[in-house]
Design a protein around this motif. Structure first.
Motif, PDB file in Angstrom:
ATOM      1  N   THR A 137      -3.777   1.657  10.004  1.00  0.00           N
ATOM      2  CA  THR A 137      -4.058   1.304   8.604  1.00  0.00           C
ATOM      3  C   THR A 137      -4.029  -0.205   8.413  1.00  0.00           C
ATOM      4  OG1 THR A 137      -3.091   3.388   7.858  1.00  0.00           O
ATOM      5  CG2 THR A 137      -3.291   1.630   6.225  1.00  0.00           C
ATOM      6  N   LEU A 138      -3.084  -0.893   9.067  1.00  0.00           N
ATOM      7  CA  LEU A 138      -2.984  -2.345   8.952  1.00  0.00           C
ATOM      8  C   LEU A 138      -4.258  -3.020   9.454  1.00  0.00           C
ATOM      9  CD1 LEU A 138      -1.342  -4.878   8.317  1.00  0.00           C
ATOM     10  CD2 LEU A 138      -0.380  -4.750  10.630  1.00  0.00           C
ATOM     11  N   LEU A 139      -4.819  -2.527  10.555  1.00  0.00           N
ATOM     12  CA  LEU A 139      -6.065  -3.109  11.063  1.00  0.00           C
ATOM     13  C   LEU A 139      -7.185  -2.980  10.029  1.00  0.00           C
ATOM     14  CD1 LEU A 139      -6.300  -2.039  14.839  1.00  0.00           C
ATOM     15  CD2 LEU A 139      -5.454  -4.171  13.865  1.00  0.00           C
ATOM     16  N   LYS A 140      -7.294  -1.817   9.418  1.00  0.00           N
ATOM     17  CA  LYS A 140      -8.354  -1.605   8.428  1.00  0.00           C
ATOM     18  C   LYS A 140      -8.157  -2.501   7.206  1.00  0.00           C
ATOM     19  CE  LYS A 140      -9.146   3.193   9.834  1.00  0.00           C
ATOM     20  NZ  LYS A 140      -9.048   4.624   9.457  1.00  0.00           N
ATOM     21  N   VAL A 141      -6.899  -2.712   6.812  1.00  0.00           N
ATOM     22  CA  VAL A 141      -6.619  -3.599   5.676  1.00  0.00           C
ATOM     23  C   VAL A 141      -7.003  -5.030   6.016  1.00  0.00           C
ATOM     24  CG1 VAL A 141      -4.746  -4.633   4.335  1.00  0.00           C
ATOM     25  CG2 VAL A 141      -4.835  -2.155   4.635  1.00  0.00           C
ATOM     26  N   LEU A 142      -6.621  -5.510   7.194  1.00  0.00           N
ATOM     27  CA  LEU A 142      -6.929  -6.888   7.584  1.00  0.00           C
ATOM     28  C   LEU A 142      -8.428  -7.100   7.755  1.00  0.00           C
ATOM     29  CD1 LEU A 142      -4.060  -7.625  10.149  1.00  0.00           C
ATOM     30  CD2 LEU A 142      -4.223  -8.351   7.761  1.00  0.00           C
ATOM     31  N   GLY A 147       2.476   6.949  12.935  1.00  0.00           N
ATOM     32  CA  GLY A 147       2.567   7.242  11.519  1.00  0.00           C
ATOM     33  C   GLY A 147       3.117   6.115  10.668  1.00  0.00           C
ATOM     34  N   ASP A 148       3.485   4.994  11.297  1.00  0.00           N
ATOM     35  CA  ASP A 148       4.048   3.876  10.538  1.00  0.00           C
ATOM     36  C   ASP A 148       2.984   2.944   9.965  1.00  0.00           C
ATOM     37  OD1 ASP A 148       6.637   4.623  10.622  1.00  0.00           O
ATOM     38  OD2 ASP A 148       7.336   3.098  12.014  1.00  0.00           O
ATOM     39  N   GLY A 149       1.705   3.190  10.271  1.00  0.00           N
ATOM     40  CA  GLY A 149       0.642   2.435   9.623  1.00  0.00           C
ATOM     41  C   GLY A 149      -0.025   1.369  10.465  1.00  0.00           C
ATOM     42  N   LYS A 150       0.038   1.473  11.777  1.00  0.00           N
ATOM     43  CA  LYS A 150      -0.570   0.448  12.634  1.00  0.00           C
ATOM     44  C   LYS A 150      -2.086   0.418  12.468  1.00  0.00           C
ATOM     45  CE  LYS A 150       1.223   2.077  16.473  1.00  0.00           C
ATOM     46  NZ  LYS A 150       2.012   3.207  15.963  1.00  0.00           N
ATOM     47  N   LEU A 188      -8.658  -4.122  17.965  1.00  0.00           N
ATOM     48  CA  LEU A 188      -8.804  -3.014  18.909  1.00  0.00           C
ATOM     49  C   LEU A 188      -7.706  -1.988  18.676  1.00  0.00           C
ATOM     50  CD1 LEU A 188      -9.527  -5.024  22.209  1.00  0.00           C
ATOM     51  CD2 LEU A 188     -11.171  -4.142  20.524  1.00  0.00           C
ATOM     52  N   ASP A 189      -8.105  -0.758  18.353  1.00  0.00           N
ATOM     53  CA  ASP A 189      -7.162   0.327  18.110  1.00  0.00           C
ATOM     54  C   ASP A 189      -7.178   1.273  19.308  1.00  0.00           C
ATOM     55  OD1 ASP A 189      -5.423   2.129  17.047  1.00  0.00           O
ATOM     56  OD2 ASP A 189      -6.589   2.575  15.246  1.00  0.00           O
ATOM     57  N   GLU A 190      -6.120   1.237  20.098  1.00  0.00           N
ATOM     58  CA  GLU A 190      -5.971   2.025  21.323  1.00  0.00           C
ATOM     59  C   GLU A 190      -7.185   1.857  22.258  1.00  0.00           C
ATOM     60  OE1 GLU A 190      -3.334   3.245  22.257  1.00  0.00           O
ATOM     61  OE2 GLU A 190      -2.130   3.696  20.480  1.00  0.00           O
ATOM     62  N   LEU A 208       0.861  -1.186   0.000  1.00  0.00           N
ATOM     63  CA  LEU A 208       0.000   0.000   0.000  1.00  0.00           C
ATOM     64  C   LEU A 208       0.893   1.229   0.000  1.00  0.00           C
ATOM     65  CD1 LEU A 208      -2.874   1.225   0.266  1.00  0.00           C
ATOM     66  CD2 LEU A 208      -2.560   1.159   2.749  1.00  0.00           C
ATOM     67  N   GLU A 209       0.592   2.158  -0.888  1.00  0.00           N
ATOM     68  CA  GLU A 209       1.424   3.339  -1.018  1.00  0.00           C
ATOM     69  C   GLU A 209       0.545   4.570  -1.221  1.00  0.00           C
ATOM     70  OE1 GLU A 209       5.254   4.908  -3.673  1.00  0.00           O
ATOM     71  OE2 GLU A 209       4.519   2.841  -3.838  1.00  0.00           O
TER      72      GLU A 209
END
Length: 602
Positions: free
Chosen positions: A45-50, A40-43, A146-148, A12-13
């Motif tokens: 974003t990774l959850l949303k992708v999975l 900002g490293d995409g944590k 779970l995000d934060e 993803l870019e």
């Protein structure tokens, strides 16, 4: 273990940044995964992708057939017009959700202080966040993202959430992926850790402590440019190894390997040297609070509090929302005046506070980080060495390029880091940190803790981050909710036990029971009762306390029976509900009797 979901060669870019590059990962039943990495490293974003909420540029994400996934993200998606009850359990009949022990546990653990019929739109942001988490946990799901989740939870709430997730599924069932900066929570819940950096994921066995060891071993063989980062990690590891005994039993790695790694690491803090420095700068008296009370709108927030802080003391302050933590800080700072009693500060005391909102930077709108730093001191002494402000800025994660960033364009975490540095540049000798971990990732927290290790002043920390409290403070105190302050010789564990006891015996009685033995003796000495009357009152008080403890035990048995009872037997459940109502009436009567008897002894 059965496979739940996976990602194969995903990339993803964005126009200005490459987020992922050829990542292949999977989640199996029984996996409890914590994701760490810089902001900002995409944590997230990774959850949303999975979860398949965000499409990737290449590669694919697969889910097992029939897989149910629930996600808590950082956005507020609840319908503002719904009541709390409808938002959590929908329109299900009361007897249906109330007979589910898991739902009851979720409601009591997260929403005990909220009005069930209140509108979601009338709640604060933190309260809405808890409602959203409760709604998610009340469902039967195979996988949780779970995000934060610990944001807006106090120490007690974080401990409850960790316990809930640990027993939510069987050991080899369900799947969990959590993004959090709460390192205690990672250790308590996770059996795997993913470090996301530079577009790739590195997996580690175990929770945060195990991750620190494995990452330190990896970094030991890295290039010389990684030396500073390695030293920070080894220092962090030294604290993990030398910390509370309970912590060293948690990680699944060889303790002899850890001991070898840190064999040449000096003590985390040279308390003797720091104490000498602090005494030289502060004198013997720092903060003396005597018989302090603070009342607002006929409510006692603080009552007869005596607290003395000396040079170099490092204390953590705990308490539920509304217990008076912020009030105590404002009284110490001089922003509020006590109703009675006094607060005396040493002549050389210079206080600096890192507030929750970090609004202090608003006055520098239009300026850049570099210009702000240039006005500060040219050198700063840390760990007995002179370093430039620029070096400190780099240590807390700012690159040279970022120094040209306008203040108003900084993220929440960057603003918090910059304000923390500004406080240190001013060389205060009393530092107050009010929820300092907000918006900070684990790497930056480690760097902040490293700076505080060598800071010689008096430190007061208010935080729900248990790891931080245990890491940077040497003593913990708690405001118990009845206006009293208690020294927690057993640390955070003792506070949680006191809170559990409070929930069992009733908040009103526990507030009195939690008072120190010195207070009890003082009350007896001041009592106007005769000797015989005093003994009778003391016996009656003991009888009531035993009755309350017995009632709590009987209630626990009833709750267990309700949980195991046939949920379709409405008549049986109704009988049990009547028993619970009788218990409530009996407890209320005992608490009133306890309070009346206590007043006789005052």
């Amino acid at each position: 273990m059965a496979h739940l979901l996976g990602a194969e060669q995903i990339s993803l870019e964005y126009p200005t940044k490459k987020v992922f590059s050829g990542i292949t990962i999977g989640l199996n039943e029984g996996d409890r995964i914590g994701i760490v990495g810089r902001n900002g490293d995409g944590k997230s974003t990774l959850l949303k992708v999975l979860a398949k909420d965000l499409a990737v540029d290449s590669g694919r994400v697969t889910h097992r057939n029939g897989l149910s996934i629930g996600m808590l993200d950082q956005s507020d998606v609840l319908d503002q017009e719904l009541t709390v009850g409808v938002a959590v359990v929908g329109n299900r009949p009361d007897h249906e959700w109330a007979s589910d022990p898991k739902i009851r546990d979720v409601i009591s653990g997260l929403l005990g202080d909220l009005d069930w019929s209140a509108k979601v739109g009338d709640l604060s942001g933190g309260q809405r966040r808890r409602v959203a988490l409760a709604k998610l946990l009340a469902q039967e799901l195979d996988v949780l993202f779970l995000d934060e989740p610990t944001n807006h939870l106090d120490v007690e709430g974080v401990a409850w959430l960790a316990g809930h997730l640990s027993k939510r599924w069987a050991a080899n069932a369900g799947g969990l992926i959590v993004v959090t900066h709460d390192r205690w929570f990672l250790d308590a819940v996770c059996n795997l850790t993913w470090e996301l950096h530079d577009g790739v994921i590195e997996p580690f066995e175990g929770g945060y402590a195990a991750y620190v060891l494995q990452r330190a071993e990896r970094d030991r063989s890295a290039a010389a440019s990684e030396a500073r980062r390695q030293n920070l990690l080894r220092k962090e590891l030294a604290w993990l190894r030398r910390g509370a005994p309970a912590r060293t039993t948690k990680p699944k790695f060889r303790l002899d390997a850890a001991a070898e790694l840190i064999s040449d690491v000096p003590p985390l803090r040279d308390k003797v040297a720091l104490s000498k420095l602090a005494t030289a700068r502060l004198g013997k008296d720092v903060v003396d609070i005597e018989d302090l009370s603070y009342e607002i709108e006929n409510k006692n927030i603080l009552r007869d509090v005596t607290w003395r802080l000396g040079p170099g003391d490092r204390v953590g302050l705990l308490g539920i929302n509304g217990a008076g933590k912020t009030t105590m800080l404002r009284l110490i700072e001089g922003q509020l005046k006590p109703t009675s009693g006094k607060i005396k500060l040493g002549k050389t005391v210079k206080i600096a506070t890192l507030s929750q909102e970090v609004r202090e930077l608003d006055q520098f709108h239009g300026e850049r980080i570099f210009n702000l730093i240039a006005r500060e001191k040219s050198t700063f002494v840390i760990d007995k060495k002179e370093v430039s402000p620029g070096q400190l800025v780099e240590q807390l994660g700012f690159t040279q390029a970022q120094l040209q960033t306008p203040i108003e364009d900084l993220s929440g975490g960057q603003r918090r880091r910059l304000q923390f540095l500004r406080l240190l540049f001013g060389e205060p000798n009393v530092l107050i940190l009010d929820e300092p971990t907000n918006d900070l990732d684990t790497d930056i927290l480690t760097a902040m803790e490293d700076l505080l290790d060598s800071w010689p002043g008096t430190l007061i920390v208010v935080s729900h981050d248990r790891y931080l409290l245990e890491r940077v403070t040497d003593d913990q105190f708690a405001l118990m909710g009845d206006g009293s302050l208690r020294h927690l010789t057993g640390g955070v564990d003792q506070y949680l036990e006191l809170r559990r006891h409070s929930l069992l015996t009733g908040a009103a009685s526990n507030s009195k029971l939690a008072a120190s033995s010195e207070d009890s003796k003082s009350s007896k000495q001041n009592s106007s009762l005769s000797g015989a009357e005093l003994r009778d009152a003391e016996k009656n008080l003991s009888r009531i306390e035993r009755a309350l403890e017995k009632l709590a035990t009987e209630e626990a048995k009833l709750h267990a029976e309700m949980a195991a009872h046939d949920q379709g037997d409405y008549q049986g459940l109704a009988i049990m509900a009547e028993k619970q109502s009788a218990f409530n009436e009996k407890r209320e009567a005992l608490e009133i009797e306890w309070l009346e008897t206590s007043e006789l002894l005052q």
